[in-house]
Design a protein around this motif. Structure first.
Motif, PDB file in Angstrom:
ATOM      1  N   GLU A 104       0.832  -1.207   0.000  1.00  0.00           N
ATOM      2  CA  GLU A 104       0.000   0.000   0.000  1.00  0.00           C
ATOM      3  C   GLU A 104       0.865   1.256   0.000  1.00  0.00           C
ATOM      4  O   GLU A 104       0.584   2.213  -0.709  1.00  0.00           O
ATOM      5  N   GLU A 105       1.930   1.257   0.805  1.00  0.00           N
ATOM      6  CA  GLU A 105       2.827   2.414   0.808  1.00  0.00           C
ATOM      7  C   GLU A 105       3.491   2.596  -0.554  1.00  0.00           C
ATOM      8  O   GLU A 105       3.584   3.712  -1.068  1.00  0.00           O
ATOM      9  N   ALA A 106       3.945   1.507  -1.153  1.00  0.00           N
ATOM     10  CA  ALA A 106       4.566   1.593  -2.479  1.00  0.00           C
ATOM     11  C   ALA A 106       3.571   2.135  -3.504  1.00  0.00           C
ATOM     12  O   ALA A 106       3.928   2.967  -4.356  1.00  0.00           O
ATOM     13  N   LEU A 107       2.319   1.673  -3.444  1.00  0.00           N
ATOM     14  CA  LEU A 107       1.298   2.173  -4.365  1.00  0.00           C
ATOM     15  C   LEU A 107       1.075   3.664  -4.183  1.00  0.00           C
ATOM     16  O   LEU A 107       0.992   4.417  -5.169  1.00  0.00           O
ATOM     17  N   LYS A 108       0.979   4.125  -2.936  1.00  0.00           N
ATOM     18  CA  LYS A 108       0.772   5.555  -2.676  1.00  0.00           C
ATOM     19  C   LYS A 108       1.929   6.381  -3.228  1.00  0.00           C
ATOM     20  O   LYS A 108       1.724   7.423  -3.863  1.00  0.00           O
ATOM     21  N   SER A 130       1.659  10.856 -10.727  1.00  0.00           N
ATOM     22  CA  SER A 130       0.766  12.012 -10.828  1.00  0.00           C
ATOM     23  C   SER A 130       1.559  13.303 -10.949  1.00  0.00           C
ATOM     24  O   SER A 130       1.224  14.177 -11.753  1.00  0.00           O
ATOM     25  N   LEU A 131       2.605  13.431 -10.154  1.00  0.00           N
ATOM     26  CA  LEU A 131       3.436  14.632 -10.196  1.00  0.00           C
ATOM     27  C   LEU A 131       4.128  14.744 -11.548  1.00  0.00           C
ATOM     28  O   LEU A 131       4.172  15.824 -12.140  1.00  0.00           O
ATOM     29  N   GLU A 132       4.623  13.618 -12.035  1.00  0.00           N
ATOM     30  CA  GLU A 132       5.259  13.602 -13.349  1.00  0.00           C
ATOM     31  C   GLU A 132       4.257  14.032 -14.415  1.00  0.00           C
ATOM     32  O   GLU A 132       4.596  14.759 -15.347  1.00  0.00           O
ATOM     33  N   ARG A 142      -5.958  15.374  -4.298  1.00  0.00           N
ATOM     34  CA  ARG A 142      -5.945  13.927  -4.538  1.00  0.00           C
ATOM     35  C   ARG A 142      -4.882  13.248  -3.693  1.00  0.00           C
ATOM     36  O   ARG A 142      -5.102  12.168  -3.154  1.00  0.00           O
ATOM     37  N   MET A 143      -3.719  13.863  -3.552  1.00  0.00           N
ATOM     38  CA  MET A 143      -2.655  13.257  -2.748  1.00  0.00           C
ATOM     39  C   MET A 143      -3.068  13.178  -1.281  1.00  0.00           C
ATOM     40  O   MET A 143      -2.727  12.224  -0.582  1.00  0.00           O
ATOM     41  N   ILE A 151      -5.538  10.082  -0.975  1.00  0.00           N
ATOM     42  CA  ILE A 151      -5.054   8.703  -1.119  1.00  0.00           C
ATOM     43  C   ILE A 151      -4.570   8.112   0.198  1.00  0.00           C
ATOM     44  O   ILE A 151      -4.486   6.903   0.330  1.00  0.00           O
ATOM     45  N   GLY A 152      -4.295   8.945   1.191  1.00  0.00           N
ATOM     46  CA  GLY A 152      -3.881   8.435   2.493  1.00  0.00           C
ATOM     47  C   GLY A 152      -4.921   7.526   3.120  1.00  0.00           C
ATOM     48  O   GLY A 152      -4.589   6.631   3.882  1.00  0.00           O
ATOM     49  N   ASP A 153      -6.192   7.739   2.786  1.00  0.00           N
ATOM     50  CA  ASP A 153      -7.281   6.948   3.358  1.00  0.00           C
ATOM     51  C   ASP A 153      -7.860   5.922   2.390  1.00  0.00           C
ATOM     52  O   ASP A 153      -8.816   5.239   2.729  1.00  0.00           O
ATOM     53  N   ASP A 154      -7.322   5.835   1.197  1.00  0.00           N
ATOM     54  CA  ASP A 154      -7.867   4.912   0.201  1.00  0.00           C
ATOM     55  C   ASP A 154      -7.624   3.460   0.587  1.00  0.00           C
ATOM     56  O   ASP A 154      -6.626   3.122   1.226  1.00  0.00           O
ATOM     57  N   THR A 155      -8.532   2.597   0.163  1.00  0.00           N
ATOM     58  CA  THR A 155      -8.380   1.158   0.368  1.00  0.00           C
ATOM     59  C   THR A 155      -7.371   0.611  -0.640  1.00  0.00           C
ATOM     60  O   THR A 155      -7.054   1.272  -1.634  1.00  0.00           O
TER      61      THR A 155
END
Length: 174
Positions: free
Chosen positions: A29-33, A40-42, A59-60, A63-67
């Motif tokens: 999950e951390e790697a995905l975030k 996204s930044l790119e 959006r950033m 994503i901290g709370d996304d499943t």
């Protein structure tokens, strides 16, 4: 209606393998975030306008709370712009991991008639029951796939050239 007696404690080796598999999901999950952030930044380009930058920052924060499922969907959408040689295989592995994560994190474990196996009592949102019993080698295989997939996602993130400190890490992640 009476409740069934609670199971005995899981055997130590099984509980340890289950814990390692679950901790691998957290790392993924951390790697995905981080990959979503980098991709996204790119995608903003060199000089994003204020509206694009505000939408990116919002959006950033979200994503901290996304499943995990949402993170996987977001990553695959962002990764669609990146050149990924094995994109279909990676997407299939992420779907398998999503299923495994839901199973391992939400199951109630029952004793199996098979020696050294336990049955995850789990009913998914489609009303499907998980049919198989699991053993320590099964849990180890899930953990290995999760970490290998996280490594592939980290490679994609690093290819953007955008990386920062890993959460709670004192040094770079290798």
């Amino acid at each position: 209606m009476t409740m069934p007696r609670a199971n005995n404690r899981l055997p130590t080796d099984f509980a340890a393998a289950l814990g390692h598999a679950v901790s691998g999901f957290g790392f993924l999950e951390e790697a995905l975030k981080r990959a979503i952030f980098s991709l996204s930044l790119e995608g903003l380009g060199k000089k994003p306008d204020d509206r694009a930058l505000a939408a990116f920052l919002q959006r950033m924060e979200e994503i901290g709370d996304d499943t995990m499922g949402t993170l996987i969907d977001q990553f695959l959408a962002q990764a669609g712009r990146a050149r990924i040689a094995d994109r279909k295989e990676l997407a299939a592995d992420l779907r398998r991991i999503r299923h495994s994560r839901n199973l391992l994190c939400h199951a109630s474990w029952k004793v199996s008639p098979r020696k050294d196996y336990w049955h995850p009592s789990f009913l998914n949102t489609r009303g499907e029951v998980y049919p198989d019993d699991l053993s320590v080698p099964d849990l180890d295989a899930i953990h290995d796939l999760t970490l290998a997939t996280a490594a592939r996602i980290i490679e994609i993130m690093r290819a953007t050239g955008i990386e920062g400190e890993w959460l709670g890490a004192s040094g770079a992640v290798e």
